[in-house]
Design an enzyme around this catalytic site. Structure first.
Site, short mmCIF file in Angstrom:
data_model
loop_
_atom_site.label_atom_id
_atom_site.label_comp_id
_atom_site.label_asym_id
_atom_site.label_seq_id
_atom_site.Cartn_x
_atom_site.Cartn_y
_atom_site.Cartn_z
N ARG A 179 0.85 -1.19 0.00
CA ARG A 179 0.00 0.00 0.00
C ARG A 179 0.88 1.23 0.00
O ARG A 179 1.99 1.22 0.53
CB ARG A 179 -0.89 0.02 1.24
CG ARG A 179 -2.00 -1.00 1.23
CD ARG A 179 -2.95 -0.79 2.39
NE ARG A 179 -2.34 -1.04 3.68
CZ ARG A 179 -1.93 -0.12 4.53
NH1 ARG A 179 -2.08 1.17 4.25
NH2 ARG A 179 -1.39 -0.44 5.69
N TYR A 191 -1.28 -3.60 -7.11
CA TYR A 191 -1.03 -4.42 -5.94
C TYR A 191 -2.06 -4.24 -4.82
O TYR A 191 -2.44 -3.11 -4.48
CB TYR A 191 0.36 -4.10 -5.36
CG TYR A 191 0.80 -5.11 -4.34
CD1 TYR A 191 1.39 -6.30 -4.75
CD2 TYR A 191 0.59 -4.90 -2.98
CE1 TYR A 191 1.77 -7.25 -3.81
CE2 TYR A 191 0.97 -5.85 -2.05
CZ TYR A 191 1.56 -7.02 -2.47
OH TYR A 191 1.93 -7.96 -1.56
N LYS A 195 -9.47 -2.30 1.55
CA LYS A 195 -9.25 -1.12 2.42
C LYS A 195 -10.01 0.11 1.90
O LYS A 195 -10.51 0.90 2.69
CB LYS A 195 -7.75 -0.81 2.50
CG LYS A 195 -6.90 -1.97 2.96
CD LYS A 195 -7.24 -2.41 4.35
CE LYS A 195 -6.24 -3.44 4.85
NZ LYS A 195 -6.55 -3.91 6.20
N SER A 205 -0.37 -3.44 12.38
CA SER A 205 0.33 -4.54 11.71
C SER A 205 1.47 -5.06 12.60
O SER A 205 1.93 -4.36 13.51
CB SER A 205 0.85 -4.11 10.34
OG SER A 205 1.56 -2.92 10.47
N CYS A 263 1.31 -7.50 14.77
CA CYS A 263 0.89 -7.89 16.12
C CYS A 263 0.23 -9.27 16.14
O CYS A 263 -0.37 -9.66 17.14
CB CYS A 263 -0.07 -6.85 16.70
SG CYS A 263 0.73 -5.30 17.13
N ASP A 314 -9.71 -9.55 9.18
CA ASP A 314 -9.18 -8.19 8.94
C ASP A 314 -10.20 -7.06 9.14
O ASP A 314 -9.85 -6.02 9.66
CB ASP A 314 -8.63 -8.12 7.51
CG ASP A 314 -7.73 -6.92 7.28
OD1 ASP A 314 -6.98 -6.56 8.19
OD2 ASP A 314 -7.79 -6.33 6.18
N ARG A 331 2.16 -12.04 -0.31
CA ARG A 331 0.77 -12.35 0.13
C ARG A 331 0.26 -13.66 -0.44
O ARG A 331 0.71 -14.12 -1.48
CB ARG A 331 -0.16 -11.23 -0.37
CG ARG A 331 0.17 -9.85 0.20
CD ARG A 331 -0.50 -9.64 1.52
NE ARG A 331 0.07 -8.53 2.27
CZ ARG A 331 -0.45 -8.09 3.40
NH1 ARG A 331 -1.52 -8.65 3.91
NH2 ARG A 331 0.11 -7.10 4.05
O1 O2Y Z 1 0.15 -4.16 1.32
C1 O2Y Z 1 -1.01 -4.30 0.94
O2 O2Y Z 1 -1.42 -3.87 -0.14
C2 O2Y Z 1 -1.96 -5.01 1.74
S1 O2Y Z 1 -2.11 -4.39 3.35
C3 O2Y Z 1 -3.16 -5.47 4.20
C4 O2Y Z 1 -3.61 -6.62 3.59
C5 O2Y Z 1 -4.45 -7.47 4.27
C6 O2Y Z 1 -4.85 -7.14 5.53
N1 O2Y Z 1 -4.42 -6.02 6.13
C7 O2Y Z 1 -3.57 -5.19 5.51
C8 O2Y Z 1 -3.17 -3.98 6.31
O3 O2Y Z 1 -2.27 -3.23 5.91
O4 O2Y Z 1 -3.77 -3.75 7.35
MN MN Z 2 -5.44 -5.05 7.72
#
Ligand code: O2Y
Ligand code: MN
Length: 581
Positions: A69, A197, A206, A248, A250, A275, A366
């Site tokens: 992200r 991605y 999200k 994250s 944890c 999530d 992932r």
């Molecule tokens: O890095 C990403 O694009 C995914 S981030 C993510 C993916 C699944 C669950 N939680 C998260 C997060 O950053 O909280």
């Molecule tokens: Mn998440």
């Protein structure tokens, strides 16, 4: 396929701008998925894994500049900057129109536009919502099929209504300079360009289920939270549900899929979600939760049979792996997944051996796996009613200060505990290990409006019912003077869950401290654990000096919200300081 006039007219409008060669309406069928996989195998987007050992599993390597992200390129495009608040990047809708919208012009020339109608949440649930993602990435379509309920089920849910979340996505030039993830809370719209991605591109996750949905929840009196949902079934067959928020690193996915240790004979933990949770009060005054997602987009590194056997069982078929390594005999591999292979190809496609300096898998590699394949998947996952939540659990990674578990005095105090959440950084690469970063409700990157107002929404939700969940805080990561973890974690966290549920039933012995109710000596059994009574005392200790410092950190963090910080939060902070004095 059922048609919806509002979707059709929006698709027409978007096609006129993006100019794809063809338009494909996704029905979410297996045949469609299989055809897409064949297409992606042909053009190299996917690499086939050993189909005997890994049926219907594939590897995808993303561009090396597109692996996570991008918070610095993620914007809330509300009319006023104050409505996005100090913790979000803001772009005015006019600036977005001038700067981002032109990037979509002709961006799908030579490509197929995929139209993905999808449902977040179980079919026929009043908590479920419809989104439509337009994308030029077949990889996104394949992942969205696992992560959401795609096709007719969504169109039927929508009927002839016009309220759906519009998500326009294009990989564009995959250029970080031309990468933007824009959210328009008022029109419930998302524009995402330049990334293929995860959270940047799978817009149901999200972008919709948290950033847009948090706005919808505020407007419509429900909650969109970055929380796992799990059920704890007692040997008597009674199941109680909790929802838990963690920043994250944890162990959120591990907790969601916890395997009770042998001492907990007859107990069972059910995974409802790993999530995201959407929650709404029922007519019975209870807060009911659904998992809006249908799959797991989990971090692979660190996931193994020893840490999370349920996740491993879930991902052994029908899964897409992104940026993991692959062995010579086409098995996926990542750090933490058993013994390292003698030879492999790393996530970038380069030869790798255990002596290599680089990691085999990207740290954010992932797996996308159907949730129903998880052995602990709750039968309630598809229940349109959702599950009734007894407790909210907040957590963080803290070497000091935070006891293993404590219970907030009441709802408003619980909101204060969530708002003050913090976790220590673990990223050695940045050199900033062990710094406490505040991450209220683990929503810092995901709250789609001013976080001060979001605290206000939480306060309001508690006032709506006398049966609001009880609130707790946990910390699995407290260390002793020698830097050694005091608590074994993983399955043993069951002991803490048990105390939490006892407290919800008015049982479970506790000592009142300035920060909340902490388990009384012996209230959490250590039988079978290598933990002395003194160590347990250290785990549960509340040090007033450390907490005075904590209160200072929270006050500093709250300062940025100015007038938008609800007075009740300031009052909670003052009361904490008084109790500590
Ligand atoms: O890095 C990403 O694009 C995914 S981030 C993510 C993916 C699944 C669950 N939680 C998260 C997060 O950053 O909280
Ligand atoms: Mn998440």
């Amino acid at each position: 396929m059922t048609r919806n006039a509002a979707i059709e007219s929006w698709v027409k409008e978007m096609a006129a701008v993006t100019q794809p060669d063809r338009i494909h309406w996704c029905d979410g069928s297996q045949a469609e998925y299989d055809a897409l996989v064949q297409l992606m195998l042909k053009d190299g987007t996917l690499i086939e894994l050993d189909q005997q050992k890994w049926p219907n599993c594939y590897l995808h390597r993303s561009h090396s500049s597109d692996v996570a992200r991008v918070e610095h390129l993620t914007f809330i495009c509300s009319d006023s900057k104050d409505d996005a608040g100090p913790t979000n990047n803001w772009m005015s809708p006019a600036d977005a129109k001038a700067k981002v919208w032109p990037l979509f012009s002709g961006c799908m020339k030579g490509r197929t536009m995929y139209v993905i109608p999808y449902l977040m949440g179980p079919a026929s649930s009043r908590l479920s919502k419809v989104g439509v993602e337009i994308t030029d990435s077949p990889y996104v379509v394949a992942n969205m099929r696992t992560m959401t309920r795609m096709g007719n089920v969504a169109l039927e849910h929508l009927g002839s209504a016009t309220e759906f979340c519009k998500g326009l996505h294009s990989i564009g030039e995959l250029n970080p300079e031309k990468r933007f993830i824009c959210h328009f809370p008022k029109s419930r719209e998302i524009w995402s360009i330049g990334s293929g991605y995860g959270g940047n591109a799978l817009l149901g996750k999200k972008c919709f289920a948290l950033r847009i949905a948090s706005n919808m929840g505020r407007d419509q009196e429900w909650m969109a939270e970055h929380m796992l949902i799990l059920g704890v079934q007692s040997p008597q067959g009674v199941t109680k549900y909790v929802a838990a928020a963690f920043p994250s690193a944890c162990g959120k996915t591990n907790l969601a899929m916890l395997v009770p240790p042998p001492e907990f004979k007859g107990w069972k933990v059910w995974t409802v979600g790993d999530d995201i949770a959407w929650l709404r009060y029922g007519d019975d005054g209870q807060l009911w939760a659904i998992n809006p997602e249908a799959g797991f987009f989990g971090v692979a590194p660190g996931t193994g049979d020893d840490t999370n056997p349920n996740a491993i069982a879930a991902l052994r078929k029908n899964s897409i792996f992104t940026n993991v390594a692959v062995t010579e005999d086409r098995q996926p591999w990542w750090e933490g997944f058993g013994k390292p292979p003698a030879k492999a190809t790393d996530w970038k496609g380069n030869p790798w051996t255990p002596d290599s300096k680089e990691k085999a898998a990207h740290p954010n590699a992932r797996f996308t796996a159907p949730a129903k394949q998880c052995p602990s998947a709750s039968p309630e996952m598809e229940n349109p009613k959702g599950v009734p939540i007894s407790a909210f659990i907040f957590g963080g990674r803290r070497a000091t200060t935070m006891p293993l578990v404590f219970q907030a005095f009441d709802w408003n105090h619980g909101v204060f505990v969530g708002a003050g959440m913090g976790s220590e950084t673990t990223a050695a690469a940045t050199g900033a290990v062990g710094i406490v970063r505040r991450d209220p409700f683990a929503m810092l990157p995901f709250c789609g409006y001013n976080m001060g107002d979001y605290f206000g929404h939480w306060l309001k939700m508690g006032a709506k019912s006398a049966k609001a969940p009880k609130v707790f805080h946990v910390n699995w990561f407290r260390k002793d003077k020698n830097g050694k973890f005091l608590w074994p974690g993983f399955g043993q966290n069951m002991r803490v869950l048990q105390w939490i549920l006892e407290r919800c039933e008015g049982k479970g012995a506790a000592t009142t401290t300035p920060i909340g109710h902490v388990p009384a000596a012996g209230a959490i059994s250590t039988q079978g654990l290598d933990i002395s009574p003194d160590q347990m005392k250290d785990l549960l200790a509340v040090d007033k000096t450390e907490w005075a410092n904590e209160a200072k950190g929270i006050a500093e963090f709250f300062g940025q919200f100015g007038e938008r910080l609800p007075p009740a939060m300031k009052q909670q902070l003052d009361e904490l300081n008084t109790r500590l004095a």
